[in-house]
Design a protein around this motif. Sequence first.
Motif, PDB file in Angstrom:
ATOM      1  N   MET A  75      53.741 -88.101 -27.174  1.00  0.00           N
ATOM      2  CA  MET A  75      53.447 -87.236 -28.329  1.00  0.00           C
ATOM      3  C   MET A  75      52.426 -86.163 -27.936  1.00  0.00           C
ATOM      4  N   THR A  76      52.846 -85.294 -27.043  1.00  0.00           N
ATOM      5  CA  THR A  76      51.986 -84.225 -26.544  1.00  0.00           C
ATOM      6  C   THR A  76      51.993 -83.041 -27.501  1.00  0.00           C
ATOM      7  N   VAL A  77      51.092 -82.124 -27.269  1.00  0.00           N
ATOM      8  CA  VAL A  77      51.044 -80.893 -28.063  1.00  0.00           C
ATOM      9  C   VAL A  77      52.382 -80.155 -27.931  1.00  0.00           C
ATOM     10  N   GLN A  78      52.954 -80.165 -26.734  1.00  0.00           N
ATOM     11  CA  GLN A  78      54.228 -79.474 -26.507  1.00  0.00           C
ATOM     12  C   GLN A  78      55.353 -80.133 -27.314  1.00  0.00           C
ATOM     13  N   LEU A  79      55.402 -81.470 -27.319  1.00  0.00           N
ATOM     14  CA  LEU A  79      56.452 -82.158 -28.068  1.00  0.00           C
ATOM     15  C   LEU A  79      56.288 -81.901 -29.564  1.00  0.00           C
ATOM     16  N   ILE A  80      55.057 -81.942 -30.054  1.00  0.00           N
ATOM     17  CA  ILE A  80      54.830 -81.720 -31.485  1.00  0.00           C
ATOM     18  C   ILE A  80      55.176 -80.279 -31.860  1.00  0.00           C
ATOM     19  N   ALA A  81      54.837 -79.325 -30.995  1.00  0.00           N
ATOM     20  CA  ALA A  81      55.207 -77.930 -31.260  1.00  0.00           C
ATOM     21  C   ALA A  81      56.729 -77.784 -31.271  1.00  0.00           C
ATOM     22  N   THR A  82      57.406 -78.479 -30.363  1.00  0.00           N
ATOM     23  CA  THR A  82      58.875 -78.443 -30.338  1.00  0.00           C
ATOM     24  C   THR A  82      59.440 -79.092 -31.588  1.00  0.00           C
ATOM     25  N   LEU A  83      58.824 -80.179 -32.038  1.00  0.00           N
ATOM     26  CA  LEU A  83      59.217 -80.821 -33.294  1.00  0.00           C
ATOM     27  C   LEU A  83      59.089 -79.832 -34.447  1.00  0.00           C
ATOM     28  N   GLN A  84      57.974 -79.128 -34.522  1.00  0.00           N
ATOM     29  CA  GLN A  84      57.769 -78.152 -35.597  1.00  0.00           C
ATOM     30  C   GLN A  84      58.814 -77.038 -35.528  1.00  0.00           C
ATOM     31  N   ARG A  85      59.107 -76.558 -34.313  1.00  0.00           N
ATOM     32  CA  ARG A  85      60.135 -75.500 -34.173  1.00  0.00           C
ATOM     33  C   ARG A  85      61.510 -76.021 -34.599  1.00  0.00           C
ATOM     34  N   ALA A 145      60.113 -95.582 -31.883  1.00  0.00           N
ATOM     35  CA  ALA A 145      59.424 -94.296 -31.956  1.00  0.00           C
ATOM     36  C   ALA A 145      59.104 -93.811 -30.546  1.00  0.00           C
ATOM     37  N   PRO A 146      58.891 -92.501 -30.400  1.00  0.00           N
ATOM     38  CA  PRO A 146      58.404 -92.028 -29.102  1.00  0.00           C
ATOM     39  C   PRO A 146      57.053 -92.700 -28.799  1.00  0.00           C
ATOM     40  N   CYS A 147      56.823 -93.016 -27.555  1.00  0.00           N
ATOM     41  CA  CYS A 147      55.568 -93.656 -27.177  1.00  0.00           C
ATOM     42  C   CYS A 147      54.407 -92.683 -27.370  1.00  0.00           C
ATOM     43  N   PRO A 148      53.217 -93.190 -27.669  1.00  0.00           N
ATOM     44  CA  PRO A 148      52.066 -92.301 -27.906  1.00  0.00           C
ATOM     45  C   PRO A 148      51.811 -91.311 -26.773  1.00  0.00           C
ATOM     46  N   ALA A 149      52.022 -91.729 -25.535  1.00  0.00           N
ATOM     47  CA  ALA A 149      51.795 -90.821 -24.403  1.00  0.00           C
ATOM     48  C   ALA A 149      52.763 -89.636 -24.420  1.00  0.00           C
ATOM     49  N   ALA A 199      63.631 -74.492 -37.621  1.00  0.00           N
ATOM     50  CA  ALA A 199      64.989 -73.963 -37.431  1.00  0.00           C
ATOM     51  C   ALA A 199      65.964 -74.541 -38.450  1.00  0.00           C
ATOM     52  N   ARG A 200      65.662 -75.735 -38.960  1.00  0.00           N
ATOM     53  CA  ARG A 200      66.532 -76.387 -39.946  1.00  0.00           C
ATOM     54  C   ARG A 200      66.059 -76.182 -41.383  1.00  0.00           C
ATOM     55  N   GLY A 201      65.003 -75.377 -41.547  1.00  0.00           N
ATOM     56  CA  GLY A 201      64.531 -75.025 -42.886  1.00  0.00           C
ATOM     57  C   GLY A 201      63.588 -76.024 -43.530  1.00  0.00           C
ATOM     58  N   TYR A 202      63.046 -76.954 -42.760  1.00  0.00           N
ATOM     59  CA  TYR A 202      62.148 -77.965 -43.323  1.00  0.00           C
ATOM     60  C   TYR A 202      60.668 -77.586 -43.186  1.00  0.00           C
ATOM     61  N   TYR A 203      60.342 -76.726 -42.256  1.00  0.00           N
ATOM     62  CA  TYR A 203      58.940 -76.445 -41.931  1.00  0.00           C
ATOM     63  C   TYR A 203      58.702 -74.934 -41.932  1.00  0.00           C
ATOM     64  N   PRO A 204      58.196 -74.389 -43.044  1.00  0.00           N
ATOM     65  CA  PRO A 204      58.002 -72.935 -43.125  1.00  0.00           C
ATOM     66  C   PRO A 204      56.615 -72.467 -42.662  1.00  0.00           C
ATOM     67  N   HIS A 205      55.904 -73.279 -41.926  1.00  0.00           N
ATOM     68  CA  HIS A 205      54.527 -72.982 -41.541  1.00  0.00           C
ATOM     69  C   HIS A 205      54.448 -72.546 -40.078  1.00  0.00           C
ATOM     70  N   PRO A 206      53.284 -72.066 -39.645  1.00  0.00           N
ATOM     71  CA  PRO A 206      53.128 -71.701 -38.231  1.00  0.00           C
ATOM     72  C   PRO A 206      53.181 -72.940 -37.324  1.00  0.00           C
ATOM     73  N   VAL A 207      53.670 -72.738 -36.127  1.00  0.00           N
ATOM     74  CA  VAL A 207      53.729 -73.811 -35.135  1.00  0.00           C
ATOM     75  C   VAL A 207      52.322 -73.991 -34.573  1.00  0.00           C
ATOM     76  N   THR A 208      51.783 -75.210 -34.725  1.00  0.00           N
ATOM     77  CA  THR A 208      50.411 -75.483 -34.301  1.00  0.00           C
ATOM     78  C   THR A 208      50.317 -76.531 -33.198  1.00  0.00           C
ATOM     79  N   GLY A 209      51.346 -77.339 -33.035  1.00  0.00           N
ATOM     80  CA  GLY A 209      51.279 -78.425 -32.071  1.00  0.00           C
ATOM     81  C   GLY A 209      50.469 -79.609 -32.574  1.00  0.00           C
ATOM     82  N   GLN A 210      50.132 -79.607 -33.856  1.00  0.00           N
ATOM     83  CA  GLN A 210      49.344 -80.674 -34.473  1.00  0.00           C
ATOM     84  C   GLN A 210      50.182 -81.399 -35.524  1.00  0.00           C
ATOM     85  N   ILE A 211      50.040 -82.712 -35.582  1.00  0.00           N
ATOM     86  CA  ILE A 211      50.679 -83.471 -36.665  1.00  0.00           C
ATOM     87  C   ILE A 211      49.752 -83.353 -37.873  1.00  0.00           C
ATOM     88  N   ASP A 212      50.003 -82.344 -38.683  1.00  0.00           N
ATOM     89  CA  ASP A 212      49.182 -82.093 -39.866  1.00  0.00           C
ATOM     90  C   ASP A 212      49.996 -82.425 -41.121  1.00  0.00           C
TER      91      ASP A 212
END
Length: 175
Positions: free
Chosen positions: A109-119, A103-107, A123-136
């Motif tokens: 897992m920044t807000v930027q990486l999580i926001a990029t993950l959400q985007r 897994a990616p190391c905890p350090a 883009a692939r149709g899995y996440y229809p919610h707003p980009v928050t940068g939070q693992i919710d």
Amino acid sequence: MTTTNLCRTAPAALLVLLTAACGTGMPTAPGRSDLSAEIVRLNRPGPPDSPPGTCWDSDTTPAIIETVTTQVALPATDGAPAAFRTETRQRMVQDREQVWFRAPCPADMTVQLIATLQRALKARGYYPHPVTGQIDAPTRAALRKFQAERGLDSARLSLAAARELGLTTTDLDQL
């Protein structure tokens, strides 16, 4: 075919012929990763032994229980029609177990990486919610669906999934 239509289609046809003649086909999309190949099962607690700087995460796979229903014929009595009884039983197909994966190391897992993950999931149709940068909860659900389709039923980001989504670098020997 009119001269105008011929002139419009000729450049496209010529491009296809030239591409075929050069031996280069149309580019293909990368295939899906088999994330199940990344799973490590251990007979002891804790992550696998690995070099320093390697990060692991784990999840517990659910037990798989199968319910089997059968019809059992009862003994016939004095010309009565056949009778049946339903028997239902359950059997354990697979015990629950703890699995480990890189897994990616905890350090990282920044807000930027999580926001990029959400985007990337959006883009692939899995996440229809707003980009928050939070693992919710919606992010975990989207991540679980994405990874489960590739053999890892976990809501925790694996390094292989992060690579497939373009979130982390990939060494040339891994291509």
